[in-house]
Each structure stands twice: as C-alpha cells, then as structure tokens.
Design an enzyme around this catalytic site. Structure first.
Site, PDB file in Angstrom:
ATOM      1  N   CYS A  23       0.929  -1.516  -0.040  1.00  0.00           N
ATOM      2  CA  CYS A  23      -0.138   0.033   0.006  1.00  0.00           C
ATOM      3  C   CYS A  23       0.654   1.312   0.010  1.00  0.00           C
ATOM      4  CB  CYS A  23      -0.930  -0.150   1.275  1.00  0.00           C
ATOM      5  SG  CYS A  23      -1.339   1.756   1.645  1.00  0.00           S
ATOM      6  N   CYS A  26       0.682   4.182   3.059  1.00  0.00           N
ATOM      7  CA  CYS A  26       1.018   3.629   4.495  1.00  0.00           C
ATOM      8  C   CYS A  26       2.464   3.667   4.384  1.00  0.00           C
ATOM      9  CB  CYS A  26       0.897   1.674   4.248  1.00  0.00           C
ATOM     10  SG  CYS A  26      -0.724   1.488   3.773  1.00  0.00           S
TER      11      CYS A  26
END
Length: 98
Positions: A23, A26
């Site tokens: 991600c 993230c």
C-alpha cells in the site's frame, strides 16, 4: 493476539496502524507515525498491524481499506480514520486520550 488485546485494554492510549506492505499511502504514513512517537514518547503506544499477516484481526475490526488508524484505550475504540493522517492531528488525538 493476546499481546494485542493486553495492549488495547490498558489505560495508556494505543494507536494502531492497520497497513499492508503493498500500500503506497501506508508507506507515507510510516514516517508520520515515527514523528508522533518521538513527540509523545511513552505517553502512548503505537503499533503496526499488517492486514495480510493478521487477517482475522483486520476482519474483527472490519478494516476495509489501508491505512486505517485506530486509537484504543481501556479496550474501547476512541477514534478511527482511514487514509493518511497528519502528525499534528494524531498527536492531538492521542493527548486527548492520555
């Protein structure tokens, strides 16, 4: 799993970052969490949970997107937000729960 439950049931606020290695956002959140940790020290705990390695935990808290940040205190969810969140806001939220 026991240590997670022990942590979130404590009287110190715990910021949980539900993330995934694939991600992009993230990866942006990680250095922000480092900043927050440096600012608040031991007043709160910050932990990261990889949703791919902990699918039952992610399911238990109905994590639909990553990153999802949650603040727990005494076992209760005090705050929850998906997406990248700024350090100043996270620090303020944690201090409100100390």
């Amino acid at each position: 799993m026991d240590t997670f439950n022990e942590l979130i049931n404590g009287d110190k606020p715990v910021l949980v970052d539900f993330f995934a290695t694939w991600c992009g956002p993230c990866h942006m959140q990680s250095p922000i969490l480092e900043q927050v940790k440096q600012r608040i020290g031991d007043a709160a705990t910050i932990i990261k949970i990889d949703v791919d390695k902990n699918p039952q935990l992610a399911g238990q808290y109905q994590i639909r997107g990553v990153p999802t940040l949650m603040i727990f205190k005494n076992g209760a969810v005090k705050w929850r937000q998906s997406g990248v969140f700024p350090a100043n806001e996270l620090e303020r939220l944690l201090k409100e729960n100390i």
